[in-house]
Enzyme design. Structure first.
Site, mmCIF file in Angstrom:
data_model
loop_
_atom_site.group_PDB
_atom_site.id
_atom_site.type_symbol
_atom_site.label_atom_id
_atom_site.label_comp_id
_atom_site.label_asym_id
_atom_site.label_seq_id
_atom_site.Cartn_x
_atom_site.Cartn_y
_atom_site.Cartn_z
ATOM 1 N N ASN A 76 -77.106 -42.841 -80.616
ATOM 2 C CA ASN A 76 -77.239 -43.233 -79.216
ATOM 3 C C ASN A 76 -78.536 -42.766 -78.566
ATOM 4 O OD1 ASN A 76 -74.075 -42.264 -79.669
ATOM 5 N ND2 ASN A 76 -74.383 -44.358 -78.981
ATOM 6 N N VAL A 84 -81.759 -41.890 -73.930
ATOM 7 C CA VAL A 84 -80.369 -41.645 -74.275
ATOM 8 C C VAL A 84 -79.509 -42.743 -73.660
ATOM 9 C CG1 VAL A 84 -78.466 -40.018 -74.030
ATOM 10 C CG2 VAL A 84 -80.810 -39.176 -74.217
ATOM 11 N N CYS A 85 -78.604 -43.319 -74.474
ATOM 12 C CA CYS A 85 -77.696 -44.327 -73.933
ATOM 13 C C CYS A 85 -76.335 -43.677 -73.767
ATOM 14 C CB CYS A 85 -77.607 -45.531 -74.864
ATOM 15 S SG CYS A 85 -77.093 -47.013 -74.005
ATOM 16 N N LEU A 86 -76.069 -43.185 -72.582
ATOM 17 C CA LEU A 86 -74.830 -42.468 -72.354
ATOM 18 C C LEU A 86 -74.315 -42.873 -70.981
ATOM 19 C CD1 LEU A 86 -72.884 -40.229 -73.261
ATOM 20 C CD2 LEU A 86 -74.416 -38.569 -72.230
ATOM 21 N N CYS B 626 -78.396 -49.972 -74.608
ATOM 22 C CA CYS B 626 -78.020 -50.497 -75.922
ATOM 23 C C CYS B 626 -77.512 -51.930 -75.779
ATOM 24 C CB CYS B 626 -76.981 -49.614 -76.587
ATOM 25 S SG CYS B 626 -75.671 -49.067 -75.498
#
Lengths: 184, 1051
Positions: A76, A84-86, B626
């Site tokens: 991620n 950061v993909c959070l 994403c």
């Protein structure tokens, strides 16, 4: 509780009170770096990353922007940009959260429990799903290569002229603090 | 019984939809033809783009075919006509049988003193026509008869007796097809609207909101069926909503397009009124979309509605009892005018008394609707000021009525049903007005004087106002201020600033601009136009952006001299900035904003209300990275990606190339120092442009575009599905490709597919532009020649990279960053770059392209829409047309003239209060309104938060001052005496002192001003004696205390 204008100060203060090492750039409060240690009992243990924190004008209403500056192999985290993909620091951010939450809870959780279903580093996600051993070796290899204390300290001399040794001393105990809260 | 009953209802609705759909088709065709005949072409989408974003094409077409009558051309009629001409109806006919009086100049902005004595309608025609040449504007003078009405789709009366109104309404109501009838009046600070759109009026879209959607995760075989959706986004369905399904696998019976009813709606699930027990078992997939059934409204004719008004549309809940009273008051005034053929004289006790008596006598006839009490004081204000048409009231009601006409003509949005009454008596000065003060002075402000008195009028004329922004809100405000006479004396001054220039898309609502002004500064043009409305206006137009960088222009002296600030802005950052300045200088701020049919106003009054920044909307939702990168599931994701690719390829990389070319040594050493993956990536892009993908001919650009197509829409998809095959499982054993993720498939290029071909051509054109290559004429439209040029390109076969372990060829090595050191690669790249740059012709540079959404001929939107649609095709997401793509990708804020006009009217009603002074917080009003529903929510502003510490208390409006050129330590001690332990002191965005940093300790004995100069680079201008610092501190119990800004007066 308090006015947004002072949230930056308070958050920064709380972060340092929790013994995180913070590198300021010319005492500016919009952008700084925080040293972040891989959580204990995770494959990232022993790694240390310099995490760039950017607090925009709209902070804390808008989430801080967080990025790893030295490489990390994680499904991620974008390998190139360190983004950061959070969800908690993007979509579901709330002004109730602060920087201590990010470094004590959100990032340790992310490193302990990667989410390969929504990958930003597809290669890492796919490897994790297909070959856990190879994946873990690769994570450790990256820690070894890119996330040693010496990987983040040389830059210090270039980027922050006025950092104090005494701050750095604090960060061993900082380690403890993170580990204590990493896995609630 | 119940389920059966519901089924019948659902069936009826379905039938109704079919009928309406059929009817709709015909109507569109007919009216479409009429529009075609009238103007000979389609909607001018450049001009109307912001309005199209609110209404959509299907609403604009019937609107463009409608003929509207506006009768009564005082201020209200002028405002309504303006809004309709801007909206672009087919024709507007102005009717008035009276002549222009000086009195009319307080609200009709089309009139000047030279027009006095002319017929009102005729005096307005030419200026209205200027606003939009596509609308036919004409005047009708003399008596109006019923026969005149038959050729209109909607008629509006702003000055008509009740008897006549009932006669005309009866005619319109029973006409075939019915003619929409609207009656509206503004009398002093009181206003009314009545709507009758006929016995059965069909509303096609009741709220203008996009239908809600959800991504299905599971559906039970049950009665009722439980539908669960992915927990990506909360569902916004409500009980009773109708929904349709598509793309459901397994339970395919649901894909039949039949609307079904939602019940027990929850955040991520709902029950569906359907027995699915015999349906196929749900497998995967499915999108659920709300359908909005048309609604039929039965209007009562005016005569019937007068005696049975039903429920009034409320606006201000502190005035709950008022609408019935005003319903009565307007009847009493009508009676007065009928009997005496004139209005009550301002301040005349006799006339007021007569109106009150009429009201009482009408009330006595009402039977069980009779009001228990009649508020005589309110009726006094009503009667005394009734002759005046005030500009703010006209602007507000012009917006409301303009919107109702659009609803009547298009079926878009819910009509006002049927009466609306409003008043703003709080706008009157606090002290009682002497009748002598209300006497006319034979000036253009006489109407306003008759309500507010000469004393306030003088104050208005002497006001020093700062108006920030001169766009849609700004144009309306300037008109309002000019009419009200604000800053119209020698001592008055209005400063307006805007750093923007006029574009075509502004013209559909920024009504002070004409097409010949395109490219000129907004503030200057608007100020000049406002001076035509009132030549006495003292206005100064500047082109400075309001921001910390312009504080040399808008300096302390400028701010200290102001009476009030009016925001006419379109972004939150500037609003926050102006708010902070107003708080700092203790100036009233009148804030407003619009979004489509919605608007809000907020009053920020020193010490009385909270400031603008005290409350905030949550920031806009952004799609996760994403999702945008690899897993889009709606067109927004595709468009976000398209914009970022556009910027990367056409703006950032060429800029990067130029940065290298202009100073190779610095560029290379910077890349070396950074030494990271990003630096490496940038170098690779630069080399690509200068070496491998360098374009010298237009055919090179075609090749580039064709190969990019292959890369983006075929190779990358093949790589992604190689990494994550369709059947891959996550660690937890769930399918990887489960909702909301959509499995992508490559697009096979075909030059015979026009959308693919035109995308490649547009991309090639922009690529050529970045290299300064002339563009071949044949490339501008898809044709055989162009197709051949594209087919000529040799496209290599694609081999997916074999994951991370296998490293075969050189390219794979450089991409598989795992095994290679960035620094080493960077060295190689630098060597390559140095070599390549030797071969470049001298003076070679690239032309970066900045995305510009509003030029239809620049191919930018073609490229972005193409990018997004091809990607949508990869993921089987419905594609969008260029216009829709422009709205989303260009983040076009929907905007219409009506809500804008209303917002400025509401704000100007508050301006009377702010400039008069002495008002309490209870007198001020904030408004949220949505003309689409319609909804008005008017309320008192929130007072500022008071903070207490020991004996002290303060709000955001307070500031602490310390005198003396003190040191940081002295400042800490000064606070310590108040029981406050400061741990952090900052100035601007820089930390002067933080107790955690040992190195800050040595600053303690330095002067605050010196540390600020050194650390924060803060030079205090010579005219200023103080410096402001923000201090974070705790009390003795370690609780944070939010103290005011501290000003250190050091000289």
């Amino acid at each position: 509780m308090s006015s947004p204008s002072k949230r930056r100060e308070m958050d920064l203060m709380k972060l340092m009170m929790s013994d995180y090492k913070v590198d300021m750039i010319n005492d500016g409060m919009h952008e700084f770096f925080v040293h972040f240690h891989g959580p204990k009992d995770s494959i990232y243990q022993g790694g240390v990353w310099k995490v760039r924190v950017e607090l925009t004008e709209a902070y804390p209403y808008k989430s801080p922007s967080i990025g790893f500056t030295n490489k990390i192999y994680h499904p991620n985290v974008d390998e190139m940009s360190g983004s950061v993909c959070l969800d908690v620091i993007n979509q579901t951010w709330s002004p109730m959260f602060d920087l201590v939450n990010i470094f004590e809870v959100f990032l340790p959780q992310l490193l302990l429990y990667p989410n390969p279903s929504d990958p930003l580093n597809g290669e890492a996600a796919s490897l994790m799903m297909r070959d856990k051993n190879a994946y873990e070796n690769k994570v450790k290899e990256y820690c070894e290569r890119y996330a040693k204390p010496e990987d983040i300290s040389p830059e210090e001399e270039e980027e922050e002229s006025d950092e104090e040794l005494s701050d750095a001393e604090g960060y061993d105990s900082g380690d403890e603090a993170i580990m204590g809260h990493a896995d609630p | 019984m119940l389920p059966r009953k519901r089924e019948i209802v659902a069936g009826e609705v379905e039938d109704l939809q079919k009928k309406t759909r059929a009817g709709e088709g015909e109507a569109t065709r007919e009216e479409g033809d009429a529009a075609m005949a009238g103007r000979g072409n389609e909607i001018d989408e450049d001009l109307h783009s912001r309005q199209l974003a609110v209404y959509g094409r299907e609403t604009m077409k019937p609107l463009f075919g409608s003929n509207v009558l506006v009768s009564g051309l005082q201020g209200l009629g002028a405002e309504i006509a303006k809004n309709l001409v801007l909206a672009g109806v087919k024709s507007v006919t102005l009717h008035d049988d009276g002549n222009v009086e000086l009195w009319d100049l307080s609200s009709n902005f089309f009139l000047s003193e030279n027009d006095v004595g002319q017929n009102r309608a005729q005096a307005c025609v030419q200026k209205l026509q200027e606003l939009n040449n596509a609308v036919l504007v004409s005047a009708l003078t003399g008596d109006l008869t019923k026969e005149h009405l038959s050729k209109f789709q909607a008629v509006v009366f702003t000055d008509i007796s009740l008897d006549k109104a009932i006669e005309f309404d009866d005619y319109c109501h029973s006409h075939q097809p019915p003619i929409a009838f609207i009656k509206s009046e503004v009398r002093g600070l009181f206003g009314s609207v009545f709507c009758d759109f006929g016995p059965e009026f069909t509303v096609l879209d009741v709220d203008g909101e996009e239908p809600h959607t959800g991504i299905v995760a599971s559906i039970s075989n049950d009665n009722p069926a439980l539908v669960s959706c992915v927990d990506d986004e909360r569902l916004e369905f409500q009980d009773g909503d109708l929904v349709v399904f598509s793309e459901v696998h397994g339970m395919t019976e649901l894909n039949d397009g039949k609307p079904r009813k939602v019940k027990n709606a929850r955040p991520y699930s709902f029950f569906l009124e359907e027995d699915t027990s015999s349906f196929g078992a749900y497998v995967r997939g499915g999108i659920v979309t709300q359908v909005k059934p048309p609604k039929v409204i039965k209007f009562k004719p005016l005569k019937e509605a007068m005696s049975e008004p039903g429920e009034f549309l409320m606006s201000d809940f502190s005035k709950f009892e008022r609408p019935p009273l005003l319903h009565l008051a307007f009847q009493a005034l009508d009676k007065f005018r009928t009997e005496l053929s004139r209005f009550p004289v301002a301040g005349s006790t006799d006339d007021v008394q007569r109106v009150i008596e009429y009201a009482i006598s009408i009330n006595d006839t009402l039977g069980d609707r009779k009001l228990e009490e009649i508020d005589k004081k309110l009726l006094h204000h009503f009667a005394s000021g009734s002759r005046a048409v005030l500009n703010p009231m006209a602007a507000m009601f012009g917006g409301i009525v303009g919107q109702e006409v659009v609803k009547a003509c298009s079926g878009k949005f819910h009509p006002l049903y049927q009466f609306f009454y409003f008043d703003s008596v709080e706008s009157l000065p606090v002290d009682p007005l002497e009748p002598g003060d209300l006497k006319p002075k034979n000036s253009r402000y006489d109407a306003q004087i008759s309500v507010f008195g000469s004393t306030l009028q003088n104050k208005l004329e002497e006001a020093k106002i700062f108006m920030v922004g001169s766009g849609a809100l700004g144009c309306e405000f300037l008109k309002n201020l000019a009419l009200m006479g604000i800053s119209c004396s020698q001592n008055g001054n209005l400063t307006v600033t805007d750093d923007d220039v006029i574009e075509k898309s502004n013209l559909s609502r920024q009504f002070l601009f004409r097409d010949w002004n395109i490219g000129q500064p907004k503030s200057t043009v608007a100020a000049t136009a406002a001076m035509v409305i009132n030549p006495k206006l003292h206005v100064e137009a500047l082109q400075n952006r309001a921001s910390p960088e312009t504080e040399n222009v808008f300096n302390d002296a400028f701010w200290e001299n102001l009476d009030a600030v009016v925001n006419a802005l379109d972004n939150v950052t500037a609003r926050m900035y102006i708010d902070s300045r107003c708080v700092y200088f203790q100036k009233p701020l009148l804030e407003s904003g619009t979004l489509g049919a919605k608007c809000n106003t907020q009053m920020v009054i020193p010490h009385l209300t909270e400031n603008y920044g005290a409350s905030r909307d949550p920031p806009e939702k952004q799609a996760p990275m994403c999702t945008v990168h690899s897993f889009p599931h709606n067109i927004d994701h595709c468009l976000t990606w398209a914009r970022s690719e556009f910027e990367g390829l056409l703006e950032k990389t060429p800029t990067e190339v130029n940065a290298f070319l202009s100073n190779p040594t610095t560029y290379i050493s910077a890349a070396r120092t950074a030494g990271d993956a990003q630096a490496r990536d940038q170098l690779e892009r630069v080399i690509e442009c200068l070496d491998r993908d360098k374009c010298e001919t237009f055919q090179d650009s075609i090749t580039w575009a064709r190969l990019k197509f292959e890369d983006y829409f075929s190779n990358r998809v093949k790589q992604l599905t190689f990494t994550f095959p369709e059947d891959s499982m996550t660690s937890s054993g769930a399918p990887f490709w489960s909702a909301p993720k959509r499995f992508p498939r490559p697009v096979e290029f075909s030059s015979s597919d026009p959308s693919q071909l035109s995308f490649i051509l547009a991309a090639a054109i922009l690529r050529a532009e970045t290299f300064g290559i002339p563009i071949s004429e044949w490339a501008k439209t898809p044709n055989k020649l162009a197709a051949e040029a594209v087919d000529k390109v040799i496209v290599p076969d694609f081999q997916p990279k074999q994951g991370v372990k296998i490293v075969t060829d050189e390219k794979a090595t450089s991409l598989s960053s795992a095994s290679v050191d960035d620094a080493a690669v960077i060295e190689e790249l630098i060597a390559k770059l140095e070599e390549v740059s030797k071969t470049l012709p001298s003076g070679f540079h690239m032309n970066p392209i900045q995305f510009e959404k509003d030029d239809d001929t620049n191919f930018h939107m073609d490229v972005i829409a193409g990018f997004a649609n091809m990607r949508a095709r990869n993921y089987s997401i419905p594609e969008v047309d260029k216009l829709k793509a422009k709205f989303i990708a260009g983040r076009i804020i929907p905007a219409i003239a009506t809500s804008t006009a209303m917002a400025t009217g509401l704000v100007c009603l508050e301006l009377y209060k702010a400039l008069a002074g002495g008002h309490k917080v209870e007198d001020y009003r904030n408004t949220f309104a949505n003309l689409a529903i319609p909804l008005f929510s008017i309320a008192e502003p929130v007072p500022p938060k008071t903070i207490k510490h020991q004996e002290l208390s303060w709000t955001v409006w307070d500031r602490w001052t310390v005198t003396g050129n003190i040191t940081l330590r002295e400042l800490l001690e000064w606070l310590k005496e108040k029981g406050l332990n400061a741990y952090s002191i900052s100035c601007g965005t820089s930390l002067l002192y933080n107790s955690m940093f040992p190195r800050h300790k040595e600053r303690l004995d330095r002067k605050v001003v010196d540390v600020a100069r050194e650390v924060a680079k803060m030079e205090v201008p010579s005219y200023r004696r103080h410096l402001d610092v923000v201090v974070a501190c705790e009390d003795d119990d370690d609780n944070d205390v939010d103290i005011p800004l501290v000003s250190v007066y050091f000289r």
